[in-house]
Write an enzyme that holds these catalytic residues in place. Structure first.
Site, PDB file in Angstrom:
ATOM      1  N   ALA A   1       0.860  -1.187   0.000  1.00  0.00           N
ATOM      2  CA  ALA A   1       0.000   0.000   0.000  1.00  0.00           C
ATOM      3  C   ALA A   1       0.890   1.229   0.000  1.00  0.00           C
ATOM      4  O   ALA A   1       2.006   1.192   0.522  1.00  0.00           O
ATOM      5  CB  ALA A   1      -0.924   0.027   1.212  1.00  0.00           C
ATOM      6  N   THR A   2       0.388   2.303  -0.585  1.00  0.00           N
ATOM      7  CA  THR A   2       1.054   3.596  -0.483  1.00  0.00           C
ATOM      8  C   THR A   2      -0.013   4.653  -0.252  1.00  0.00           C
ATOM      9  O   THR A   2      -1.000   4.714  -0.981  1.00  0.00           O
ATOM     10  CB  THR A   2       1.843   3.935  -1.763  1.00  0.00           C
ATOM     11  OG1 THR A   2       2.791   2.898  -2.025  1.00  0.00           O
ATOM     12  CG2 THR A   2       2.589   5.248  -1.601  1.00  0.00           C
TER      13      THR A   2
END
Length: 203
Positions: A9-10
Site C-alpha cells: 500500500a502507499t
C-alpha cells in the site's frame, strides 16, 4: 523461518494553505499476488475530517468505522464538531490500547477545524506527529522523495491534489505491490469529498 510477506500500500497526505489532501492507491496485494485493484484506503469520516491508511484492509476499515462512530457520538452529545487533533488523539488511544495485538495499519488523519488545516501521521501503536506532508506504506520512500523536492508551505489545494497524484504515481511505477487507480479525499472549508483518478499502466 517463513518467507516475509509484504502487505502492499502507499498513502500520501499533504497540508495546503486552504485544506488537506489525502491519497492512496487501490491495489490490494498479499506478497506479490494482487487480490484486487479496487481496494478502498481513503475514508471520509465527516464533512471536516478524513483518513488514509496503509496496511491490512480489514484493520483500515475497522479503524475508520470506530472513528466515524465516535465522531457521530461526539457531535450528538456536544452539538459541535470535534477538532482534528482531538479525533487523532482518540484514534491514538484506541490504537495504543491494542499494542499487544496491534492494528496492522499506519494512518494519516487530515482535516480542517477552527485552527485551520491539519495533517497528522500515526504509526500502528498510535504515535502522533503533525506534519505538512507525509507518505506511508511500501512505496513511501519513492513518494516522499518527490514531496521533499516539490512541497511549499503556501501550496494551494489544487496544487496539492496534483502533487499527491504525482507522488502516488511515482510509487506505483517502482513499487511492485502498489498499483490500481488512486483515491483522493479533499477536505477544506466547503466540506470533504472523494475523487478518483484512473491510471492506465503501460506494460
Amino acid at each position: 523461518m517463513g518467507e516475509e510477506v509484504q502487505i502492499g500500500a502507499t498513502a500520501v497526505g499533504i497540508k495546503a494553505k486552504d485544506g488537506v489532501v489525502l491519497a492512496a492507491e487501490k491495489r490490494v496485494s498479499y506478497g506479490f499476488y494482487t487480490l484486487s485493484s479496487a481496494g478502498k484506503k481513503v475514508f471520509i469520516i465527516n464533512d471536516k475530517l478524513a483518513i488514509a491508511s496503509a496496511g491490512i484492509i480489514a484493520d483500515m476499515q475497522t479503524l475508520a468505522r470506530i472513528l466515524k462512530l465516535n465522531v457521530m457520538s461526539y457531535e450528538l452529545e456536544v452539538r459541535k464538531k470535534p477538532t482534528v487533533r482531538a479525533m487523532a488523539k482518540l484514534l491514538s488511544i484506541i490504537m495504543f490500547s491494542r499494542r499487544l495485538l496491534p492494528f496492522y495499519a499506519e494512518v494519516l488523519v487530515g482535516g480542517v477545524d477552527e485552527e485551520g488545516p491539519h495533517l497528522i501521521v500515526m504509526d500502528p501503536l498510535g504515535s502522533l506527529i503533525e506534519d505538512n506532508y507525509a507518505a506511508l506504506g511500501t512505496g513511501a520512500k519513492l513518494a516522499v522523495s518527490l514531496l521533499d523536492a516539490t512541497y511549499r508551505p503556501d501550496i494551494s489545494l489544487q496544487e496539492a491534489k496534483k502533487l499527491a497524484v504525482q507522488a502516488i504515481k511515482a510509487a506505483i511505477e517502482r513499487d511492485p505491490v502498489s498499483g490500481g487507480g488512486i483515491d483522493l479525499a479533499v477536505v477544506d472549508n466547503n466540506g470533504a469529498r472523494e475523487e478518483e483518478v484512473k491510471i492506465q499502466m503501460v506494460i
